[in-house]
Every structure is written in C-alpha cells, then in structure tokens.
Design an enzyme around this catalytic site. Sequence first.
Site, PDB file in Angstrom:
ATOM      1  N   GLY A  98       0.978  -1.175  -0.130  1.00 39.34           N
ATOM      2  CA  GLY A  98       0.123   0.049  -0.106  1.00 39.34           C
ATOM      3  C   GLY A  98       1.009   1.248   0.039  1.00 39.34           C
ATOM      4  O   GLY A  98       2.144   1.215   0.392  1.00 39.34           O
ATOM      5  N   THR A  99       0.455   2.394  -0.538  1.00 44.60           N
ATOM      6  CA  THR A  99       1.303   3.545  -0.799  1.00 44.60           C
ATOM      7  C   THR A  99       0.839   4.556   0.267  1.00 44.60           C
ATOM      8  O   THR A  99       1.563   4.588   1.451  1.00 44.60           O
ATOM      9  CB  THR A  99       1.344   3.851  -2.192  1.00 44.60           C
ATOM     10  N   THR A 100       0.213   5.509  -0.179  1.00 44.92           N
ATOM     11  CA  THR A 100       0.235   6.879   0.441  1.00 44.92           C
ATOM     12  C   THR A 100      -1.121   7.149   1.381  1.00 44.92           C
ATOM     13  O   THR A 100      -2.003   7.119   0.590  1.00 44.92           O
ATOM     14  CB  THR A 100       0.459   7.896  -0.450  1.00 44.92           C
TER      15      THR A 100
END
Lengths: 239, 297
Positions: B56-58
Amino acid sequence: MSTPFYVSPEQLMKDKADYARKGIARGRAVVVLAYAGGIVFASENPSRALHKISEIYDRVAFAAVGKYNEFENLRVGGVRYADLRGYSYDRSDVTARGLANVYAQTLGTIFTTESKPYEVELVVAEVGATPAADQIYRLTYDGSVADEHGFVAMGGSAEQIGAKLGERWSEGLDLGAALRLAVEALGSDAAAEAAGGGPRAIGPEQLEVAILDRTRTRRTFRRLTGPVLAAALSAPTGG
Amino acid sequence: MTSDPSGRLPAAYLVPGSSSFSEFVREHAPDLLPARRLAGAPAPAPAGAGERAPHGTTIVAATFDGGDGGGGVVMAGDRRATAGNLIAQRDIEKVFQADEHSCVGIAGTAGLAIEMVRLFQVELEHYEKIEGALLSFEGKANRLSTMIRGNLGLAMQGLAVVPLFAGMDLALGRGRIFSYDVTGGRYEELHHHSVGSGSVFARGALKKLWRPGLDADGAVRVAVEALWDAADDDSATGGPDLVRRIWPVVAVVTAEGFRRVGEEELEAVVTDVVARRHGDPGGSRALLRAQDGGESA
C-alpha cells in the site's frame, strides 16, 4: 474411615437445582421482549456500572440474573468466544445459537461436575433482518436451553412477570409500547401483588434498558439511558 | 481456533483479568496473530519477498478545528497497491474505521497491514465490551504500537507495516494524529502528516495548503490535493481514476463519530481539483487564491 452416606443421584441433582433456583429467585428480574424494530432488554437496576445486560457481538446481546461474579464470568467468556470466532472466520459467523450452545455445555458441565452449581439464568438474543428471524434463547443453571418466542422473564417473581407479559405482549409492538409493557411487567412482581393495587411505578433512573436495533448496521446494541430513555418511554404509540 | 472437546467454553475463556483481545489470542490461539501466520516462512525471507507482496502506498491526514464549531480530523488514502513495478490492485482500501472515533490508514505490506487493522479493530471493540468503557485516545495509540512491535521480525525481512492513526480525542475535544515507525515507536504529529512512498510530496503539499481554521470540507479538499501531488511524482501512488470512477478513500472523524465521505461528494471535489489544474498543473495556487477570496472550493 467411615463409609460415606449413599445419596441417590436424583436427590443430589434435586438439591443442587433447589439451591440454584433459590439463589436466582432472590435477585431482581430481567425481561426481554421482541418489538417491531428489534429486541428490548429491561431490568430494575439502579447501578450504572454493574450491568445485567450487555453487548456480545454485532447482533447478539446477553442478559442475566443471579450471582454477579458468575454471570460476569460467563459474559466475558462469551465476548471472547464471539470476538475470536468473528476474527478467525467472519463477523457474520457469530450467532446466538452457537453462543447458546457453548453456554449450555458450560453450565451443564459445571452443574454436574462441580459441587456448587452456578446460580444464574441467561438470555442470549440475536436480532435478525426481519422480526421472524429474531432469536431468543433462555439458558438455565443446569444447561437447559429453551428457544423462546416473543418474550422472556427471569429472576425474582419471574412467574408473575411472565404471566403479565403473556397477557399483553403481541407481535409488532413499537419501541415505546414495548418499553412501557416491560416496565409495567417489572412492576407487577410478587411484592406488588401482595400489596394489591396494581404494579409498582419504576422511574427511568431505576431502570437498565438496552435494545438490539434492527435498523442499525454492524453493531446494533445500544443502551438507552437518561433523557433518551425517558423520551422513548413517553413516545406515543404508533409514533 | 482451539476448542474444548466437550463443547464448553475452555477454562482460559473464563479467567478474569485481561481485557485485551490480542493478549488473549496470543495465549490461546497464537497462530491467528498476523505476525505468526507467517511463522512457517523461511527466515530470512527469500530475497525480494518484500518486492513481491503487494504494497500500500500513500496516506495523508489533517486536523481541522474551525468552521461549524467542533473540530476533528480527515484521513485519506489513494487506491493503488503495487507489487514491484506492477500495479497489484487499483481499488484497494487503505483507510479503515478503527472504532466510533478513530481511523487508521496503512502503508507497507498490504496483506499484513490489513490483518493488523482487523486485529486492532477487534482489540478496541473487545476492550469496550469487556470494560463497558472507551479506551482513552492515548491508550488506543499505544495498543497499535504494541502490535507493530510484534511485527518487528518480519519488518526486518522487508515486510514492514507503517500505519497512521488519527481520531477525535474526546477528552481534549480535538483531532489528533499519531505516526509510527517499524519498531513500534509512536509520535504525535501536529496539524497534518503523511506516510508511504508518496508521503514526501504529499507532505510538501500539506504544508502549503493546510492552515488553522480549516473546516471539514476544507480539510477534505486539502487531503485530496495532497494525494494528487503525491500521485503526480510517485509512481506507486494512484491518482483519482476518472475513467473507472475510482476516488480516494476519505474519512472524517468528529465528536459525532466516523463518517466516510460519500462517492458523489468526493467526485465533486476530485473533478474540481482536476478542472482547476487544467493548464495550471501546480494547482495549489488556485486553491490558495480561492481561500484568500473567501470563496470555498
């Protein structure tokens, strides 16, 4: 060494049952009623901290009468059972029937193997998507389970209170009507009967009330206290 | 899940004491803990395990205090999960409701993180049910810290989980944000924060756009702008997908509780952000001008 007296199993069980029943009848009653929008639980309990009615899971609640430390123990066990089951499978896999089963086994084992039975009586209820899918299970000190329809009264004066509910309860009551019936039934105990002149009045501050609200998503359990309870009690029928 | 052959509640269930679900699970069914589910994995994990598992990123979060009175906090996350240089999922959800007054966003190994969030949600609810009272905000933040610490071994093998925790502190009457490192260290953040691969860019945007006195709508707008800026420069962060109509997940927590911002409301914000950036890709100046003019976006 003296030979112990022979006690027949019938006598042993009867003594235990009498003991447990006496303990349960001493406490105040709890009533559980189905209404159109869910299930309502009510008890005469002035304490704000020592609850007789509690949330177990999303759609499942618990009510108990008898010895506090014993039913509190069962309540905590039930919450752990439900949370662990919901966590390892899915939230929808936690049901009142499953919980009633483990409670029945637990109470049954304690009743037969331990010298002192639990002096408790429980209700495990689950609110369904429709009134027909509601489930109310009543469990007694010896592990017997009864699948109740519509209403349950347990604890002190359960007979008188249950009779009152039997007379007046009908399907499809709204919340206000169900609450007023619950309070009137709780007031129609043996003491009121002995005094004559109808049910005792019980104020909102003396009541512990909670509902499983069918319209809510996920956690349906909600306590009604203070002004919310007073307003619900005086809400006009049909409103 | 272990059970007693007689079908009764095992003795451990009836022991009074702990109101922590994760402690109960550790004692009673340790195989269900997120970190332990990978106990059979070879250690050290094969090279590149961290690369292959979806990430997962931001996540961005910002507090607000003004407007309609009560304050609170907004949290938003993009919808992309990556595995190496590939997009593993376009519509993953990385912002979750933790309880009625808090939310948690996750960056890092998605599988582990989602499992950890699930455990955290049950942890808070379990405490509430057993104790009949809500855990304090600091208490919730500390519980999350303990869970991350339990994952340290895997984090060192490249499977790290870095959540962002935010919510309404009912005792203080304001929104608060906590960030974490892989060792379980927890740090309170002032005003706003971002975690994940695009966080460097999101933080820059937050710094310029956030201002005291924002209301909830303003904070949602700022969060969406910051995510756009992160997606603009970080290949692992997904921008709003206008073709598939996939918008960021945005949550608003106030004293009234948790609310996930609806699709339509979000679509309006996102399309406005995009429209204002046409021919002016920096975007932020347009928002700043709008705010100066007293016009709400």
